[in-house]
Design a protein around this motif. Structure first.
Motif, short mmCIF file in Angstrom:
data_model
loop_
_atom_site.label_atom_id
_atom_site.label_comp_id
_atom_site.label_asym_id
_atom_site.label_seq_id
_atom_site.Cartn_x
_atom_site.Cartn_y
_atom_site.Cartn_z
N THR A 83 1.00 -1.12 -0.02
CA THR A 83 0.01 0.02 0.09
C THR A 83 0.82 1.28 0.07
O THR A 83 0.52 2.31 -0.79
N ARG A 110 -5.29 -2.29 -4.80
CA ARG A 110 -6.37 -3.22 -4.69
C ARG A 110 -5.85 -4.74 -4.21
O ARG A 110 -6.53 -5.44 -3.50
N ASP A 113 -5.12 -5.15 -0.78
CA ASP A 113 -6.61 -5.40 0.12
C ASP A 113 -6.82 -7.16 -0.31
O ASP A 113 -7.44 -7.73 0.82
N ARG A 116 -4.86 -9.08 2.32
CA ARG A 116 -5.34 -8.83 3.48
C ARG A 116 -6.48 -9.78 3.75
O ARG A 116 -6.69 -10.51 4.69
N TRP A 117 -7.54 -9.99 2.72
CA TRP A 117 -8.60 -10.71 2.82
C TRP A 117 -8.24 -12.17 2.90
O TRP A 117 -8.64 -12.83 3.83
#
Length: 482
Positions: A83, A110, A113, A116-117
């Motif tokens: 990020t 994107r 993320d 992270r998911w």
């Protein structure tokens, strides 16, 4: 180290070390906006690949036994680094792939993320206890499958590798990634985030090389337990067949030729604008890109006018230039394919409403192109264009449109526009696709599964289903001591 273009020196990552190929062989990396060489990518030797496999075998033992809380912490740290570096990674992506800088930086953010998911979802890879006979403990456990060999294309230089890397590492697997030689530095920068976050050596290995040589060695190796591929249908079938010979499971996300059905009750202008926005994203080089526009005859004229207007509003140019909304195609192969598909359609009676010819400037630039009167036997209606071509075809009734949409062997994505809940449900039930969007043309999301049916592949990426391919299900029956 960077070149005069600000492009980094590309290296492979094997067993925790940045390295060049053992033979010193390299291939050029070109800027698709200028056709200039901006760097060189090292090509792995068989010995390099064997080192990567050995590292993955050792790395798997370490990572599998790392507590899930620690694994999750490392993956979140890598996501945070990505990020922070999204702007720089995006610039590298634009240099080697061509997409506009804002689009490229957005892709980097994107996929952070996505990581992270998957990191969080690893905590929910639950097993279960099953009621059984007295004195017996019957359980089901989910365990990482083992080292993974992943092969990814050039169209999403961050998204392609990260969908494989994040799911594999979250599940507790190690991985050897063969990224595209045309977009190597983006993949390298992703791997750098993991290394800087403290991922143990050997868990994530990055190689480049002659595709057939690399795939043959990685698939055949007894170290590899899963093959994960995103790319064309012909190559996917070849790799799946090679995996089948050695009884290894594979995850295949292959090409498509996504139909868009605009029903008689839809708003044609809204549908055209939303569809055009999706069509020309990444210059149409998206496996889920809308690519066959089936429009009810009562709306065809208005839809076409709005679609042409949207196409002509696209600003084509260098992805680093201010105001560019669509960059070049990624390589000369795609440019030649656009010219061939347009020429074939016109020869069969189609009319070019806008675009249709490569731009007269350096770089692989082809404008947004809209065609009408395209017959069913045109190559454009049967072959995935993977570029900014939009054929618009009228239909009379919905059964006709559904038959046309389902006629091809592909089944990745499909789209529909309607104001009727009943018609929407009919589309959902009848369209043969793994991904369906109604009244929009949204892309993949990390919280829900994506994948195809028929020739478009099998297995799912995204959502809770994303870890399934990377986990084995083990039944344990324990007779307790009396």
């Amino acid at each position: 180290m960077t070149t005069d273009h600000g492009y980094p020196a590309v290296r492979m990552h094997i067993a925790g070390e940045w390295c060049q190929g053992g033979s010193g062989r390299t291939a050029p990396v070109l800027d698709p906006a200028t056709e200039e060489e901006i760097g060189r990518v090292p090509l792995a030797t068989p010995a390099d690949l064997d080192r990567a496999l050995d590292a993955a075998a050792r790395g798997f033992g370490t990572w599998r036994d790392t507590p899930v809380a620690r694994r999750t912490a490392v993956l979140h740290a890598a996501a945070d680094l990505l990020t922070e570096r999204a702007g720089a990674v995006g610039r590298i992506m634009t240099l080697e792939q061509g997409k506009p800088l804002a689009e490229a930086a957005g892709e980097a953010r994107r996929v952070a993320d996505t990581l992270r998911w998957h990191a969080d979802d690893a905590r929910r890879a639950y097993g279960r206890i099953i009621p059984s006979a007295p004195g017996t403990l019957l359980s089901v456990r989910r365990e990482p499958i083992g080292p993974v060999a992943a092969f990814v294309p050039w169209n999403f230089p961050a998204g392609g590798p990260m969908r494989k890397i994040s799911a594999a590492l979250a599940a507790g697997c190690s991985i050897v990634v063969k990224a595209s030689e045309e977009t190597p530095a983006t993949a390298m920068e992703l791997v750098r985030c993991f290394a800087d976050a403290g991922l143990p050596d050997g868990v994530l290995n990055l190689v480049f090389g002659e595709p057939a040589e690399v795939s043959a060695r990685l698939i055949a190796s007894p170290v590899t337990r899963l093959i994960a591929f995103t790319g064309s249908v012909p190559v996917g079938k070849l790799l799946a067949a090679e995996a089948g010979k050695v009884m290894k499971p594979s995850l295949m996300e292959l090409g498509g030729h996504a139909p868009v059905i605009v029903c008689a009750d839809a708003d044609p202008v809204t549908a055209a604008r939303r569809a055009a926005r999706a069509k020309f994203a990444n210059a149409g080089q998206v496996c889920t890109s809308p690519s066959r526009f089936l429009v009810h005859e009562s709306l065809a004229e208005e839809f076409t006018a709005a679609f042409v207007a949207a196409a002509e509003a696209v600003v084509v140019g260098d992805g680093l230039a201010e105001g560019t909304t669509m960059g070049p195609l990624a390589n000369e192969r795609r440019l030649a394919a656009m010219e061939r598909l347009v020429a074939d359609a016109v020869a069969r009676g189609a009319k070019v409403r806008t675009g249709g010819e490569r731009l007269d400037r350096p770089g692989y630039f082809f404008p947004p192109t809209v065609l009408t009167g395209v017959p069913a036997d045109a190559e454009l209606m049967r072959e995935e264009p993977f570029g900014p071509l939009a054929p618009i075809v009228p239909f009379t009734d919905l059964d006709e449109a559904l038959a046309t949409a389902n006629a091809l062997p592909y089944g990745l994505a499909a789209y529909g526009f309607t104001e009727s809940a009943a018609t929407a449900e009919r589309l959902a039930g009848a369209l043969e696709a793994g991904i369906l969007s109604i009244n929009h043309c949204g892309g993949s999301v990390h919280e829900a599964p994506s994948g195809g049916v028929k020739d478009s592949g099998y297995g799912r990426e995204g959502g809770p289903e994303a870890l399934d391919a990377y986990l084995i299900t083990k039944r344990v029956s324990h007779l307790l001591a009396s």
